[in-house]
Every structure is written in structure tokens, then in C-alpha cells.
Design an enzyme around this catalytic site. Sequence first.
Site, PDB file in Angstrom:
ATOM      1  N   SER A  78       0.797  -1.335  -0.127  1.00 33.16           N
ATOM      2  CA  SER A  78      -0.010   0.102  -0.049  1.00 33.16           C
ATOM      3  C   SER A  78       0.899   1.225  -0.046  1.00 33.16           C
ATOM      4  O   SER A  78       1.776   1.250  -0.731  1.00 33.16           O
ATOM      5  CB  SER A  78      -0.890  -0.031   1.203  1.00 33.16           C
ATOM      6  OG  SER A  78      -1.733   0.908   1.294  1.00 33.16           O
ATOM      7  N   ASP A 124      -8.785  -6.521  -4.396  1.00 37.42           N
ATOM      8  CA  ASP A 124      -8.290  -5.070  -4.001  1.00 37.42           C
ATOM      9  C   ASP A 124      -8.915  -3.950  -4.640  1.00 37.42           C
ATOM     10  O   ASP A 124      -8.512  -3.614  -5.988  1.00 37.42           O
ATOM     11  CB  ASP A 124      -6.879  -5.288  -3.927  1.00 37.42           C
ATOM     12  CG  ASP A 124      -6.549  -3.858  -3.308  1.00 37.42           C
ATOM     13  OD1 ASP A 124      -7.118  -2.942  -3.012  1.00 37.42           O
ATOM     14  OD2 ASP A 124      -5.115  -3.760  -2.913  1.00 37.42           O
ATOM     15  N   ARG A 154     -11.633   5.989  10.264  1.00 32.72           N
ATOM     16  CA  ARG A 154     -11.445   4.729  10.509  1.00 32.72           C
ATOM     17  C   ARG A 154     -12.288   3.757   9.901  1.00 32.72           C
ATOM     18  O   ARG A 154     -12.086   3.004   9.441  1.00 32.72           O
ATOM     19  CB  ARG A 154     -11.058   4.369  11.932  1.00 32.72           C
ATOM     20  CG  ARG A 154     -10.274   2.940  12.257  1.00 32.72           C
ATOM     21  CD  ARG A 154      -8.947   2.608  11.340  1.00 32.72           C
ATOM     22  NE  ARG A 154      -8.267   1.690  11.748  1.00 32.72           N
ATOM     23  CZ  ARG A 154      -6.924   1.352  11.194  1.00 32.72           C
ATOM     24  NH1 ARG A 154      -6.630   1.938  10.028  1.00 32.72           N
ATOM     25  NH2 ARG A 154      -6.411   0.339  11.369  1.00 32.72           N
ATOM     26  N   HIS A 162      -7.957  -5.289  -0.096  1.00 35.96           N
ATOM     27  CA  HIS A 162      -6.622  -4.635   0.215  1.00 35.96           C
ATOM     28  C   HIS A 162      -5.967  -5.095   1.348  1.00 35.96           C
ATOM     29  O   HIS A 162      -4.525  -5.304   1.367  1.00 35.96           O
ATOM     30  CB  HIS A 162      -6.874  -2.969   0.533  1.00 35.96           C
ATOM     31  CG  HIS A 162      -5.616  -2.087   0.110  1.00 35.96           C
ATOM     32  ND1 HIS A 162      -4.791  -2.040  -0.731  1.00 35.96           N
ATOM     33  CD2 HIS A 162      -5.103  -1.453   1.394  1.00 35.96           C
ATOM     34  CE1 HIS A 162      -3.659  -1.447  -0.333  1.00 35.96           C
ATOM     35  NE2 HIS A 162      -3.888  -0.825   0.917  1.00 35.96           N
ATOM     36  N   ASP A 163      -6.879  -5.356   2.334  1.00 35.25           N
ATOM     37  CA  ASP A 163      -6.138  -6.036   3.567  1.00 35.25           C
ATOM     38  C   ASP A 163      -5.419  -7.469   3.212  1.00 35.25           C
ATOM     39  O   ASP A 163      -4.729  -7.782   4.040  1.00 35.25           O
ATOM     40  CB  ASP A 163      -7.408  -6.547   4.399  1.00 35.25           C
ATOM     41  CG  ASP A 163      -7.412  -5.298   5.483  1.00 35.25           C
ATOM     42  OD1 ASP A 163      -6.625  -4.365   5.511  1.00 35.25           O
ATOM     43  OD2 ASP A 163      -8.353  -5.706   6.493  1.00 35.25           O
TER      44      ASP A 163
END
Lengths: 380, 380
Positions: free
Chosen positions: A154, A318, A224, A351-352
Site C-alpha cells: 500500500s 483489492d 477509521r 486491500h487487507d
Amino acid sequence: MSENNSVGIVAPQIAHFSEALPLKSGHVLAQYDLVYETYGTLNAEKSNAVLICHALSGNHHVAGIYSQNDKYPGWWDNFIGPGKPLDTNKFFVIGLNNLGGCHGSSGPSSINPDSGKPWGSAFPIVTVEDWVNSQARLLDKLGITQLAAVVGGSLGGMQCLQWTIAYPERVQHALIIASAPNLTAQNMAFNEVARQAIITDPEFHGGDYYEHGVVPRRGLRIARMLGHITYLSDDVMGEKFGRKLKDTIKYSFDVEFEMESYLRYQGDKFAGSFDANTYLRMTRALDYYDPALAFGGDLSLALSSTKAEFLIVSFTSDWRFSPARSREIVKALLDNESKVSYAEVTAAHGHDAFLMPDAHYHAILRSYLSKIQIGNHHEK
Amino acid sequence: MSENNSVGIVAPQIAHFSEALPLKSGHVLAQYDLVYETYGTLNAEKSNAVLICHALSGNHHVAGIYSQNDKYPGWWDNFIGPGKPLDTNKFFVIGLNNLGGCHGSSGPSSINPDSGKPWGSAFPIVTVEDWVNSQARLLDKLGITQLAAVVGGSLGGMQCLQWTIAYPERVQHALIIASAPNLTAQNMAFNEVARQAIITDPEFHGGDYYEHGVVPRRGLRIARMLGHITYLSDDVMGEKFGRKLKDTIKYSFDVEFEMESYLRYQGDKFAGSFDANTYLRMTRALDYYDPALAFGGDLSLALSSTKAEFLIVSFTSDWRFSPARSREIVKALLDNESKVSYAEVTAAHGHDAFLMPDAHYHAILRSYLSKIQIGNHHEK
């Protein structure tokens, strides 16, 4: 997933830098600290070092634990350790907290030596380029001329890319994971909403909330929660939570669906532990990074001076940093006849996924890293 | 795009209902108002009526202007008018503001007859089912037994679907555009972040901000900025704004990129004109709607009693209500051997495409609507 070979108990170190660091913004940091950790042993030639660059909310605690009963190892512990894909029997691994951070390196919440008070709004905006320059100075201090590899996902991947541009002689291999050569308009839009949530929180006080004894917790919590949506794929959210109810429907604005409970928990946890000013700066660093900008938008030209070999990895689900963005980097490297390997990993986690111990993904990293010949300086 | 045939100057009307309306939540609205507009002429048989159901921030002002110099026609003016795809020479079109709204129908910002003060937090949570029931009563009042068509996009499409389930005899055709049979976990997650931004705004006061003389403007602004990201596709954001800078980079948290300027403008505009309590209720109505839930998750079973004919339209770049979600409806209808046409329109504008005068899209609507035979009651 069965790798239990931990680097064990680790301790952070602080490096103090008294040589002024000029920043891209025009500001100059007269002095600063960087907190870092290392795992494995630096060889006599100092040629087996691997630098880990962290992403938005990461820090220097990449692997290992702080005490025997520590239940929470570093954030990339599944990847780093003796016998793990990034093998500490072979490599000397360095993790640091970036400038502007809130985990020990100089940042908005640390004391400004000029005023004796927290920097707050006075801490300058730092960029990917600034981070890489500060990381190079940390390597200087450790006596490391060339990295065997620089690794990051990232925003961390952007730092890896910048390493190969700014210090072509100092990077043998760059592993750029779930990253992009710049943010899309949509990426930047999500960042802007997150920042506005923080900045318009009445307890933000223009960034100088420390002296008011408050934190813009509401805004950081919203930022968040929003972040978590973009880190996960729609599919994995569907699998993990779907439309599952917490209880019977109450027709209220309280938690009704399990998804809501998860988001609020993640938001609350983060808002109680992370610094809002750091969050603002990390998202701005993401926004600004665009190495092609100085080359009329030509990424191939921007990468023409790199000398590293590359592994680029992306994940099919992602949508934050999609495979297409990774392929832009691959294409630009191929235009320059750089050595580049590319893997597009089928993974559900969005993405994680770059933090998950997916077997296929880890096998790719292991295979690539195992072939790196220590001390074998690159030639292009 | 060249259609200039406006329905002309229009005026809203208010219908008052004194018969109590039981809501899905268990609450009962003892009395309520619905504000509505009509365009075209109801025929003698009252068989040419088309009901327009609005989405999250829509209202009853669907077409036409309020005065000769009114620069802002109704929100679906490009679709409705003499000679337009929904031709007011043929159809009698009704637009209304849903219960819980903030444009004239009873909602949190209107006066609670029991207290003489704004309803605020006491206004119950309303559902898609409740809206359709209230809309049916409006038709009763207008003497309309059966609709020639019910038309809506997004949340409006959910109301259309509910019409065919709750009142199968009263709907000849349902045009369900850019919609879904329920929200995904990701959709619900975005709604939750938007709601939390509003609810945690210090000026929300538990929903009773009216009596404090304030509005939770910050929260509503964040909610709307976030909404705008989900209405547009990544591609169209890229085309429209990309990484375009407003000026030279200032290394600040002020507007740097044009995208930021756009989002802030949209957020500010909306926060100054829309009611936060209405926004909360509209998103909850979206969350709760799930006609298959009472049928063990079997949408085909849920739609087995419908008698309408259907046109389902989706847009390729709509990631909020993706074509796959529309195809779920189509599949369930086909399972029931319902008459259903489906169009997947190639469009760049994401979810917002349903409001755009795309030539292909409008041709589909025009073609479908032109074939509707007025007064030709459906048989299944």
C-alpha cells in the site's frame, strides 16, 4: 498459517538525527528522532538488510513480541521470522516508524524542541519522498550502503518505489505489494472525507488539541470506519457479515446488523490509540505521491533511472489499489527493460490481503526472497 | 439531451390523512400529510397514472419549474414531459415526498400535532413497506385503482418492487432502475458511517436539535461527501477530476485537488438544505428493505405473488447497485414466469447514471413506456 517461528522478544531503539532534513514542502526539520526495530543479524558485509516500509496506520513494530505474555505480535509477524517467507536466518530486517507518526518517531504529538510543547499543527506535512530520505539516513547510521531489499504494501509500496527512484544504487530488490504509482480520484476522495471528519470535529482545535486536553475522537472514529470499508472487498464483507442481524430488528439507529458492530468497534479502538494529526499527514502523503508528475505524467520516464529488480504483487479483490494500478508499474518497468516479476493473487480479502498469510501469496514472497543472493550487487 | 418539452410551471399539493397508519416498526402515525405534484392529465378511466418513487434525497418535485425564471427544474425533468420518454401527453404522472421526508410530507422536522413542536427523534423509523402503504392511500384519495406504471431508481426502485409485492392488482408495469433486492454489507457499511457522522455531531442532540436552534451540519456534510463518492464511478471521477490540482501544491489540508473542492461544495450545499433526521431515516429504510427475508431468503418466493410486467435497468459502472444485483431480481421474476425485460446500459456515470439523459438509456425507457397500453389490465 502454521508458521510459529517468531523472532521472539524484541525492543524498539531510537535514532536521533541532528542534521537538518529539508522537506519537499520547503520546511526544514532541524532535528528528529526515528524509532525502529531490527530482526535477525546484520552480516559482516552489511549486505543482508531488508527495510520494511509501513502503510497508513503501521509502525516500527513489524514482528516479534514485547514480552513473554504479549498476545499481539508485530503487524507483519506472519511474514517475518526464522523460516518464514522473509527469513531472519538470512536477512537483517529493519522496521521503522515514519516521520510524522505517533509511535515514537518525531511527529505532531511529540515535543517540539523549539517550544517545549507538542508540535501539533506546526509539524510539517511530510511526503513519501521525505520518508525515503529519512530512511536513507537511518541506513547511513547503521552503516548499510545497499539494501538487499525494500518491502512494503500500500503506502509502504509507494515508499519502495520511491527508494528505487531516489537511491537507485542503494536498492537491490523492491517488493511492491498492493500498491499504485499514485492515488486515483476516488482514493483521494475517501481520504478527503476522512480528513474533513477529523478537521471539522470541534475537538480538533486546528490541530492543537493536545494543549486543550482533548482529542478529535469522533472524527478519527469516522475516518477509521470509512477506511475499513475500503480495506475489505464487498465480497469478503458479504461473507463475513452479510446482512446478519445482531438480534431482532429494533427499528433504531443503534447497532442492528453485525457489520455495524464491527465498524464501531474498529473505529472506537483506533480513535483511542492513534493520533489524528498523524492520520491527516499519512493520507496527505498518499495523495501527493505521484513520481510521474515531474515527468509530464510519464511513469516510464520517472522509473528510467531505477536499477533494482522488482516483484510487484496485487490482489484480485483489492478495489482500493486494484491490479490494474500494479500493472501500470509493471508496464513502466518493462518499458525500461527492468527485471520485474508480477503476481496477481486471487484473494477475497481486498486491500487487507497484503497482510494475510494466504498460502499462495506467501509462497510467492518466499520464492522470490529465497532467490536473492546476498551481496550480489545489481547490474542493469 | 435536446428535449426541451417541459411540463411547465407546476405547484405542489398537500394531502392530509387522518386515518391512522400502522408502521412496520409497530408505531402508528395517527395522522400525516403527503406533499405531491402531478403532471399531465388523468384520463376519465383513471387508468393512465404513473407513480414516481424517489430515492434517498429526492422529493415530490420531479419535473417542471416553480416560476418562469426558475433555473432548477424537478430532479427527473429530463425524463418526464410532453414528448419525453415518460410522455405527459399520454400519462398522468405523480411525484410525492415520502413520509419522514423534509420537503413537506410529515417527517422529523414537521410539527408533531401532539406536542406542537417538531417531531425530532420522536418521528418513527419508516420503511419501504410503510412508504408504499402511504402511497397507496394517496392513490385512493386520487381515485386511482391501478397504476399504469410505477417507476423509480435506487431506493425508488425498491419501492417499485414493493408495490408489485404488496399491491399486485394495482400495478400494471414496474420500472426498477439501478436498484437491488436488498443492500449488500458494503452498502450498509457506508450508510452506517454516514449515520455515525451525523449522530456523533455534538449539534445532533439526540435528534432534537431543532429546539436548540442548531443543525448537525458537520455530520450531514460528511455523510453527503461520502455519498457522492458512492454515486460516481471511479472512472467518471477520474475523467471529471483525476488528480487535477486547484493551484500549485501548498502542502496543506486546504483544498489542493479539484476533487476536494467538488466534494466540499456538494457537502456544504446539502448540509444547508436537507434535514439530518430525514437522512438517517432514508438510509435505515434502505438497510431494512429485504423482501426475501420473510421467505427464508428466497427472492423468487417473495416475488411469486406479483402480477406486474417489469423493466429492470442497470448500469455497467454502478458499483453501489451493480448489474449483478438487478440480475438477481430478473432471475427471481423469471423463476415465476413473470414478464420481464432487462437492460444493462453501458454508462460511465456509476449509480448517478439513472438520473442522466443518456441516449441509449432514455431510448429504452421511451420504447418500453410507449408500448404500455392504457387501460389494458394485466393478466398473468
